[in-house]
Each structure stands twice: as C-alpha cells, then as structure tokens.
Write a protein that holds these residues in place. Sequence first.
Motif, PDB file in Angstrom:
ATOM      1  N   SER A  39      -2.165  -4.981  -4.118  1.00  0.00           N
ATOM      2  CA  SER A  39      -3.486  -4.497  -4.555  1.00  0.00           C
ATOM      3  C   SER A  39      -4.482  -5.636  -4.752  1.00  0.00           C
ATOM      4  O   SER A  39      -5.650  -5.385  -5.038  1.00  0.00           O
ATOM      5  N   SER A  40      -4.020  -6.871  -4.609  1.00  0.00           N
ATOM      6  CA  SER A  40      -4.918  -8.030  -4.782  1.00  0.00           C
ATOM      7  C   SER A  40      -5.733  -8.274  -3.511  1.00  0.00           C
ATOM      8  O   SER A  40      -5.286  -7.964  -2.405  1.00  0.00           O
ATOM      9  N   LEU A  41      -6.905  -8.869  -3.681  1.00  0.00           N
ATOM     10  CA  LEU A  41      -7.816  -9.074  -2.560  1.00  0.00           C
ATOM     11  C   LEU A  41      -7.668 -10.433  -1.896  1.00  0.00           C
ATOM     12  O   LEU A  41      -8.243 -10.662  -0.829  1.00  0.00           O
ATOM     13  N   HIS A  42      -6.921 -11.352  -2.497  1.00  0.00           N
ATOM     14  CA  HIS A  42      -6.794 -12.683  -1.912  1.00  0.00           C
ATOM     15  C   HIS A  42      -5.830 -12.655  -0.721  1.00  0.00           C
ATOM     16  O   HIS A  42      -5.232 -11.616  -0.397  1.00  0.00           O
ATOM     17  N   THR A  43      -5.676 -13.818  -0.079  1.00  0.00           N
ATOM     18  CA  THR A  43      -4.890 -13.894   1.152  1.00  0.00           C
ATOM     19  C   THR A  43      -3.455 -13.423   0.953  1.00  0.00           C
ATOM     20  O   THR A  43      -2.912 -12.680   1.778  1.00  0.00           O
ATOM     21  N   SER A  44      -2.821 -13.868  -0.128  1.00  0.00           N
ATOM     22  CA  SER A  44      -1.437 -13.462  -0.378  1.00  0.00           C
ATOM     23  C   SER A  44      -1.338 -11.962  -0.610  1.00  0.00           C
ATOM     24  O   SER A  44      -0.390 -11.297  -0.149  1.00  0.00           O
ATOM     25  N   GLY A  45      -2.307 -11.418  -1.325  1.00  0.00           N
ATOM     26  CA  GLY A  45      -2.320  -9.966  -1.565  1.00  0.00           C
ATOM     27  C   GLY A  45      -2.504  -9.200  -0.271  1.00  0.00           C
ATOM     28  O   GLY A  45      -1.842  -8.168  -0.053  1.00  0.00           O
ATOM     29  N   ARG A  46      -3.380  -9.704   0.601  1.00  0.00           N
ATOM     30  CA  ARG A  46      -3.599  -9.017   1.875  1.00  0.00           C
ATOM     31  C   ARG A  46      -2.363  -9.088   2.768  1.00  0.00           C
ATOM     32  O   ARG A  46      -2.050  -8.145   3.511  1.00  0.00           O
ATOM     33  N   ALA A  47      -1.611 -10.191   2.684  1.00  0.00           N
ATOM     34  CA  ALA A  47      -0.363 -10.303   3.455  1.00  0.00           C
ATOM     35  C   ALA A  47       0.656  -9.271   2.975  1.00  0.00           C
ATOM     36  O   ALA A  47       1.342  -8.627   3.786  1.00  0.00           O
ATOM     37  N   ALA A  48       0.754  -9.098   1.663  1.00  0.00           N
ATOM     38  CA  ALA A  48       1.655  -8.086   1.107  1.00  0.00           C
ATOM     39  C   ALA A  48       1.203  -6.685   1.520  1.00  0.00           C
ATOM     40  O   ALA A  48       2.029  -5.822   1.850  1.00  0.00           O
ATOM     41  N   ARG A  49      -0.102  -6.474   1.501  1.00  0.00           N
ATOM     42  CA  ARG A  49      -0.643  -5.168   1.891  1.00  0.00           C
ATOM     43  C   ARG A  49      -0.325  -4.870   3.358  1.00  0.00           C
ATOM     44  O   ARG A  49      -0.002  -3.729   3.707  1.00  0.00           O
ATOM     45  N   ARG A  50      -0.380  -5.865   4.225  1.00  0.00           N
ATOM     46  CA  ARG A  50      -0.053  -5.634   5.645  1.00  0.00           C
ATOM     47  C   ARG A  50       1.393  -5.173   5.814  1.00  0.00           C
ATOM     48  O   ARG A  50       1.668  -4.253   6.584  1.00  0.00           O
ATOM     49  N   PHE A 241      -0.084   7.124 -15.346  1.00  0.00           N
ATOM     50  CA  PHE A 241      -1.454   6.628 -15.216  1.00  0.00           C
ATOM     51  C   PHE A 241      -1.475   5.107 -15.160  1.00  0.00           C
ATOM     52  O   PHE A 241      -0.621   4.436 -15.744  1.00  0.00           O
ATOM     53  N   GLY A 242      -2.446   4.584 -14.408  1.00  0.00           N
ATOM     54  CA  GLY A 242      -2.551   3.135 -14.261  1.00  0.00           C
ATOM     55  C   GLY A 242      -3.669   2.764 -13.321  1.00  0.00           C
ATOM     56  O   GLY A 242      -4.803   3.215 -13.477  1.00  0.00           O
ATOM     57  N   GLY A 243      -3.342   1.974 -12.305  1.00  0.00           N
ATOM     58  CA  GLY A 243      -4.359   1.400 -11.440  1.00  0.00           C
ATOM     59  C   GLY A 243      -4.884   2.300 -10.343  1.00  0.00           C
ATOM     60  O   GLY A 243      -5.740   1.871  -9.563  1.00  0.00           O
ATOM     61  N   GLY A 244      -4.365   3.505 -10.228  1.00  0.00           N
ATOM     62  CA  GLY A 244      -4.897   4.447  -9.246  1.00  0.00           C
ATOM     63  C   GLY A 244      -4.425   4.214  -7.828  1.00  0.00           C
ATOM     64  O   GLY A 244      -5.082   4.652  -6.870  1.00  0.00           O
ATOM     65  N   GLN A 245      -3.284   3.557  -7.665  1.00  0.00           N
ATOM     66  CA  GLN A 245      -2.756   3.362  -6.313  1.00  0.00           C
ATOM     67  C   GLN A 245      -2.305   4.696  -5.711  1.00  0.00           C
ATOM     68  O   GLN A 245      -2.220   5.706  -6.394  1.00  0.00           O
ATOM     69  N   GLU A 246      -2.019   4.670  -4.430  1.00  0.00           N
ATOM     70  CA  GLU A 246      -1.473   5.829  -3.704  1.00  0.00           C
ATOM     71  C   GLU A 246      -2.329   7.092  -3.870  1.00  0.00           C
ATOM     72  O   GLU A 246      -1.906   8.088  -4.449  1.00  0.00           O
ATOM     73  N   ARG A 247      -3.536   6.991  -3.370  1.00  0.00           N
ATOM     74  CA  ARG A 247      -4.492   8.119  -3.385  1.00  0.00           C
ATOM     75  C   ARG A 247      -4.848   8.560  -4.795  1.00  0.00           C
ATOM     76  O   ARG A 247      -5.324   9.679  -5.008  1.00  0.00           O
ATOM     77  N   GLY A 248      -4.586   7.709  -5.772  1.00  0.00           N
ATOM     78  CA  GLY A 248      -4.925   8.036  -7.148  1.00  0.00           C
ATOM     79  C   GLY A 248      -3.937   8.967  -7.822  1.00  0.00           C
ATOM     80  O   GLY A 248      -4.145   9.334  -8.980  1.00  0.00           O
ATOM     81  N   VAL A 249      -2.851   9.315  -7.144  1.00  0.00           N
ATOM     82  CA  VAL A 249      -1.896  10.255  -7.751  1.00  0.00           C
ATOM     83  C   VAL A 249      -0.614   9.574  -8.211  1.00  0.00           C
ATOM     84  O   VAL A 249       0.189  10.173  -8.916  1.00  0.00           O
ATOM     85  N   ARG A 250      -0.424   8.298  -7.812  1.00  0.00           N
ATOM     86  CA  ARG A 250       0.799   7.605  -8.233  1.00  0.00           C
ATOM     87  C   ARG A 250       0.469   6.144  -8.491  1.00  0.00           C
ATOM     88  O   ARG A 250       0.521   5.304  -7.603  1.00  0.00           O
ATOM     89  N   THR A 253       2.462  -0.864  -9.473  1.00  0.00           N
ATOM     90  CA  THR A 253       2.519  -1.934  -8.482  1.00  0.00           C
ATOM     91  C   THR A 253       3.463  -1.540  -7.357  1.00  0.00           C
ATOM     92  O   THR A 253       4.595  -1.113  -7.592  1.00  0.00           O
ATOM     93  N   LEU A 254       2.996  -1.688  -6.140  1.00  0.00           N
ATOM     94  CA  LEU A 254       3.776  -1.267  -4.976  1.00  0.00           C
ATOM     95  C   LEU A 254       4.771  -2.343  -4.565  1.00  0.00           C
ATOM     96  O   LEU A 254       4.601  -3.517  -4.881  1.00  0.00           O
ATOM     97  N   ALA A 255       5.821  -1.928  -3.852  1.00  0.00           N
ATOM     98  CA  ALA A 255       6.925  -2.816  -3.506  1.00  0.00           C
ATOM     99  C   ALA A 255       7.046  -2.946  -1.991  1.00  0.00           C
ATOM    100  O   ALA A 255       7.785  -2.189  -1.353  1.00  0.00           O
TER     101      ALA A 255
END
Length: 402
Positions: A39-50, A241-250, A253-255
């Motif tokens: 969920s982070s916007l920096h380079t490492s976060g974007r690599a995890a997101r990919r 409830f938390g950061g609103g990941q996964e379409r806001g329903v779940r 922090t994702l794995a």
Amino acid sequence: MTDPATQRRVYLDHAATSPLTPAAAAAMIEHLSLVGNASSLHTSGRAARRVLEDAREELAAAFGAHPTEVVLTSGGTEADNLAVHGSWIARRAAGPGQPEGRPRVLVGPIEHHALHDLVPALERDGADVARVGVRPDGTVAADDLRAILAGAPGRATAVASLMWVNNETGAVQPVGVLAEACRSVGAWSHSDAVQAFGHVPFDFAASGLDMASVSAHKVGGPVGIGTLLVRREVSPAPVIFGGGQERGVRSGTLAPVLAAGFAAAATEAAAGLATRTARWQRLRDRLVTGLAHLPGARPHLPAEASPAILNVAFEGCEADDLLLLLDAAGIDASVGSACTAGVSATSHVLLAMGLAEEEARSSLRFSVGADTTEADVETLLAALPDALAKARRAGATGRPRG
C-alpha cells in the motif's frame, strides 16, 4: 518399535489441509526477500504491489473471475464471514434503492463451522435466519431452495449461502439453483467453495453466484490466505476496519508472498483438474470396494460428490478410538471438520442428514490429494481390520483406548 515421528505416513486428511506444492513453494521463495508494504507509494511499495497484482491476475484466470473480483482474505473462514455477515449488514436496513430492507439470511444446516457458528451471532444481532432442509444423502433439495426464496419471506432475503461441496461428506450442492433463485428475488448468493475449487469443475463467472470463498491451503497453497470472489456490482459491508484495502471491504496489510504462492497453486489446481479427479475417483472406488469386505463399514455415498472425500461409518466403535489406532499405524484421517480447535464433537452435518447419534459418532472422513497413491489406499485397507477390532473391543469393555 517404529517411531511415529519418523515413519512414512499415509496422509488421508487433505480436506483439512494439503501439503505445499513445489510450484507454490518456489513462487514464495522467489519473493521472500521482498521489502515494502504493497500500500506504500515508494519504489519498494510499488514492487510489492506488482507482485501482489500479478498474483491477483493469475488467481482471477484460475477462478474464471475478473481481477477486481478477487478480494484477498486470510482464508476461507474470514471469506465466509465477510460474505454472509457483511452482506446482511449492508442490506438489512431500508435505504436508497432498498425501501424495505432485507433482514433475512438463508443458510443450510450442513455448512462449515465458519457459517454454522455465525448463525447464533446473527440472530443475537437481529437477523431473521431461515434454514433450508437437507436430504439423507447430504444434499439440499433444489425445489425446497426455490420455494423458500420464491415466497414472500424470500423477497426480504439479504443473502443466501450454500456450500458448493460439503467438507465432511463431499456432497455437491445445487449452487446453480441457488444463484438463479436468488437473482429472481434480488437476494445476493454466496457459496463456500473451499472444497470445490481444484476438486470439481469451477468457474465463478459461469456459476452465476455473487460471491464465493476459496482457501489456498486446500489446493497446496500456503496457510493464511484465501479469497472472497465478489462480483463488481456487489458490495458487502466490512466486518473488520482499517486502511480500506481490497475494495474497502477487507482492510489489513496485504501479503504478496502468500499471494504468489496461492496463485501458483491455484493455476496448477485448475489446469490439472480432469486428470487429477479421474485418478481420485479410481482411488475412491478402490476404497469403497475394499470397505465392502469389512463388516460394519458403511460409506456415505451422495449421488454427486467430490472424488476427494469419503465419509464412512464403522458400526460398533467410536470414531475417536479408530482415529487414534490408525494414527498409531501411521495413517492420518479425520473425524470431520478440522476447524473446531482440536475438539472432537458429533458432526452437525451427519446429524442434519438424519443419522442417529451413535452412527454419527462412528464416522471417519478420508480425503485424498495430489500426492495420494494406490499404495496409500491399500495400506489403509490392510490396517483397518485390526484397528477396527481393537476400537470395537475398547468401546465394548470401556478399557482405556489405544
């Protein structure tokens, strides 16, 4: 005496969990050094997101779903709770586009504990819970399902849930009828498909369902991740409830590493289904044939069932006794669902099917997986006569078991 910890074991409890596949392990190892929150916007976060989004696309392809419909969870239990509890919360009260509200939930009596044990909590919160009956072979009657949903109370139904394949008997349920009947009255449909995906033909888009739960470790993926497949026009309310990941329903922090392992296992499970299930059917048929020569053994045989699961009643003994004797012989089986905190209790599924308490307490579940062999089945058949005789003596005399 052979040390049980070192002997080669016959594992016949795949419905509880299946070993991690080499492909899943390799996918996870590849990304173990990954640093960054997806969920982070920096380079490492974007690599995890990919890595995460690549896994989501692979999962979607395996499930017959769109990537946006793959909502990642911690497993099947969370997915089931989100689907049913979240849908009821979202739809129970009147509001825009919902002038009357939908306070009703429809479930069957043979659901996994994830839903079976949710029902009292829903009722305490004010839900109107309707139950559909089950036939002696462990299947829900399609006509009863249609009738309940078509009646006036059905039009107040928020969500109806019916497991695709029963985790104790392997019985395949009429989920197509569920989806059609729900759609006709505006209810949302959900199926616990944890024992379906990778074991029977599965295509989320073709099913017509609004939601379906899948768990990674039932198909050789890692423990700790699953998904709730959610059609894009359906929005259950969050139950955490938390950061609103996964379409806001779940939220949470994702794995990415777990997702990569899940995706690899799911791809294998979908691609090899026909070959694998044909082999499982042969193993199941051999087990049923062998049991026919064992007095007092009665397999529960639904008309349509997963070839990976066989539930058997052994007359004159306690299943717990037989389970422990087989365990000592190097064979792993189960008395039913493994998701009951290690506490053995009479199966609510078998009781709902009309079995007497004594017969339900004498039933064991054998479930096969990718690594099960013909030799495993022969080992079980060879061990059963002696183990069963000892279990019956223990039950008859009341002597200590073992």
